[in-house]
Design a protein around this motif. Structure first.
Motif, short mmCIF file in Angstrom:
data_model
loop_
_atom_site.label_atom_id
_atom_site.label_comp_id
_atom_site.label_asym_id
_atom_site.label_seq_id
_atom_site.Cartn_x
_atom_site.Cartn_y
_atom_site.Cartn_z
N THR A 1 55.93 -21.95 35.14
CA THR A 1 56.59 -21.70 36.42
C THR A 1 57.75 -22.68 36.61
O THR A 1 57.55 -23.90 36.53
CB THR A 1 55.59 -21.83 37.58
N ALA A 2 58.93 -22.15 36.84
CA ALA A 2 60.13 -22.98 36.97
C ALA A 2 61.32 -22.09 37.29
O ALA A 2 61.22 -20.86 37.24
CB ALA A 2 60.39 -23.74 35.67
N VAL A 3 62.44 -22.74 37.61
CA VAL A 3 63.71 -22.04 37.64
C VAL A 3 64.32 -22.18 36.25
O VAL A 3 64.44 -23.29 35.73
CB VAL A 3 64.66 -22.61 38.71
N TYR A 4 64.70 -21.07 35.67
CA TYR A 4 65.26 -21.05 34.31
C TYR A 4 66.78 -20.86 34.40
O TYR A 4 67.27 -19.95 35.09
CB TYR A 4 64.64 -19.92 33.51
N TYR A 5 67.48 -21.75 33.71
CA TYR A 5 68.94 -21.72 33.71
C TYR A 5 69.43 -21.45 32.29
O TYR A 5 69.00 -22.13 31.34
CB TYR A 5 69.52 -23.06 34.16
N CYS A 6 70.34 -20.53 32.15
CA CYS A 6 70.95 -20.33 30.84
C CYS A 6 72.27 -21.10 30.78
O CYS A 6 72.84 -21.48 31.81
CB CYS A 6 71.19 -18.86 30.55
N TYR A 7 72.73 -21.36 29.57
CA TYR A 7 74.00 -22.03 29.36
C TYR A 7 74.66 -21.43 28.12
O TYR A 7 74.00 -20.84 27.27
CB TYR A 7 73.83 -23.54 29.19
N ALA A 8 75.98 -21.61 28.08
CA ALA A 8 76.75 -21.18 26.93
C ALA A 8 77.76 -22.26 26.60
O ALA A 8 78.42 -22.79 27.52
CB ALA A 8 77.45 -19.86 27.21
N ALA A 9 77.89 -22.58 25.33
CA ALA A 9 78.87 -23.56 24.86
C ALA A 9 80.04 -22.80 24.25
O ALA A 9 79.88 -22.11 23.24
CB ALA A 9 78.24 -24.48 23.83
N ILE A 10 81.24 -22.94 24.88
CA ILE A 10 82.35 -22.05 24.52
C ILE A 10 83.65 -22.79 24.17
O ILE A 10 84.72 -22.19 24.26
CB ILE A 10 82.59 -21.03 25.66
N PRO A 11 83.80 -24.01 23.69
CA PRO A 11 82.69 -24.96 23.56
C PRO A 11 82.33 -25.69 24.84
O PRO A 11 81.28 -26.34 24.89
CB PRO A 11 83.25 -25.94 22.51
#
Length: 114
Positions: free
Chosen positions: A90-100
């Motif tokens: 159980t948590a808040v899930y954050y996505c990320y992208a390195a572009i860079p």
């Protein structure tokens, strides 16, 4: 400008599954890596899974064997398949992208409860 939009969070019973998605859009030439962190109140943000564009993914020990990260380069989208969920997930899930440069999604709540 780059935007990341997450979806797929929600309420699931222990032992269940969820699939999170995160789509990146905007001024994107190359995505070098994408991944997921999670945050629980009172705890440090935890790196859940990371997938470079040209190497194998890596996972936190706590999710190894239960979660699978994948990336669709054509759609600039990363997925997180979560199986055998427990209350500890159980948590808040954050996505990320390195572009860079690193960009973040807004977060999606995952609640595992009966």
């Amino acid at each position: 400008q780059v935007q990341l939009v997450e979806s797929g969070g929600g309420l699931v019973q222990p032992g269940g599954s969820l699939r999170l998605s995160c789509a990146a859009s905007g001024s994107i030439f190359t995505i070098y890596a994408m991944g997921w962190y999670r945050q629980t109140p009172g705890k440090q943000r935890e790196l859940v899974a990371h997938i470079p564009s040209d190497r194998s993914p890596t996972y936190a020990d706590s999710v190894q064997g239960r979660f699978t990260i994948s990336m669709d380069n054509a759609k600039n989208t990363v997925y997180l398949q979560m199986n055998s969920l427990t209350s500890e997930d159980t948590a808040v899930y954050y996505c990320y992208a390195a572009i860079p440069e690193v960009y973040w999604g807004q977060g999606t709540q995952v609640t595992v409860s009966s």
